[in-house]
Design an enzyme around this catalytic site. Sequence first.
Site, PDB file in Angstrom:
ATOM      1  CG  HIS A 248      -4.307   5.669  -7.169  1.00  0.00           C
ATOM      2  ND1 HIS A 248      -3.792   5.623  -8.441  1.00  0.00           N
ATOM      3  CD2 HIS A 248      -4.001   4.471  -6.611  1.00  0.00           C
ATOM      4  CE1 HIS A 248      -3.214   4.451  -8.650  1.00  0.00           C
ATOM      5  NE2 HIS A 248      -3.330   3.731  -7.563  1.00  0.00           N
TER       6      HIS A 248
HETATM    7  C1  BDR Z   1      -8.172   3.314  -6.756  1.00  0.00           C
HETATM    8  O1  BDR Z   1      -8.572   1.995  -6.368  1.00  0.00           O
HETATM    9  C2  BDR Z   1      -8.353   1.841  -4.989  1.00  0.00           C
HETATM   10  O2  BDR Z   1      -7.663   0.665  -4.738  1.00  0.00           O
HETATM   11  C3  BDR Z   1      -7.566   3.018  -4.518  1.00  0.00           C
HETATM   12  O3  BDR Z   1      -7.925   3.348  -3.189  1.00  0.00           O
HETATM   13  C4  BDR Z   1      -7.909   4.096  -5.481  1.00  0.00           C
HETATM   14  O4  BDR Z   1      -9.066   4.777  -5.097  1.00  0.00           O
HETATM   15  C5  BDR Z   1      -6.995   3.209  -7.696  1.00  0.00           C
HETATM   16  O5  BDR Z   1      -7.311   2.425  -8.787  1.00  0.00           O
END
Ligand code: BDR
Length: 317
Positions: A248
Amino acid sequence: MAKRKLILDVDTGTDDAVAVMLAALHPALDLVACTTVNGNVEVAHGTDNTLRVLDHIGRRDVPVYEGLARPLVRPDFPVPRTVDDRAGKFHGKTLPLPPTARAKAAQGAVEFLIETYRQATDEITLVPVAPLTNIAAALTLDPKLTERVPEVVIMGGGHAIGNVTPSAEFNIWADPEAAAIVFGAGFRKITLVPLDATHRALVSRADCDRLRGLGTPAGEAAAECIGHRIVAHDAAQQMATPGTTPVHDAVCVAYLVEPPVIATRKLHVAVETAGALTVGRTVIDTQFRGSGLPQCDVAFDSDPARFVDLLVRTFAA
Ligand code: BDR
Ligand code: CA
């Protein structure tokens, strides 16, 4: 050409780690600092992980400012899924990188953000890829931050997809009141990269082999972090293509250097803070049914080949 300056707000984290390396190593970017916040792991672990990542790739010059340890108004959030559950599955408390002797900066993240933007003579893009607690606190202390930040690029939310509940994404859900403050603050430009986009830029085991094959510290660390994510996603939240994972946070950094890596629409975004089933949902007005004016460029798609090629090129050097 002048490098694009940015501050990355992280809760490092396997995907944050890849974002940090991309921001620290891409020749067109100038990573001014990382700030850390409670999220994937407790903030002390996030700070330690961030320092480990930067040290591992030879960027000991990038300072790390530790931020807030709890959400703005929900001291026990997130419940019932504990941070430890999440850390265990997708991140692990401590990244598999050598320990660091380097200390975090003496100043706190919120104070650093306020002062840095007050004094800035150049534009500095703000890239929060974690719960928005630090940013909301800074805004509350200094509402003029909205005028001083040229663009905020946020990883968070989801329109058709949730990951921590059926309707919410982790970063927004973990501190919904902070997110509501940030989306409602009146920033000049917000680019939102939600799950709808990050789940299109899936990274595979073959991509990890390419990264590991580079033989560089960043290539090997990225392969390790992404490989861990693939195992976790296959076990707990399988993607449309098994054996792949979203990374992400790195998609936000990729957008800074290659904007076409995402495709956006200008829409109004609000955050649900009250709904029993929907708390933390980003309410994205795709049909223009509400009265709020569009204030976010929301990504609904991303280009996986372009994204992976960018990681490989950047981590090869
Ligand atoms: C987001 O939540 C975190 O676990 C990840 O680092 C990312 O920023 C994805 O939902
Ligand atoms: Ca994150």
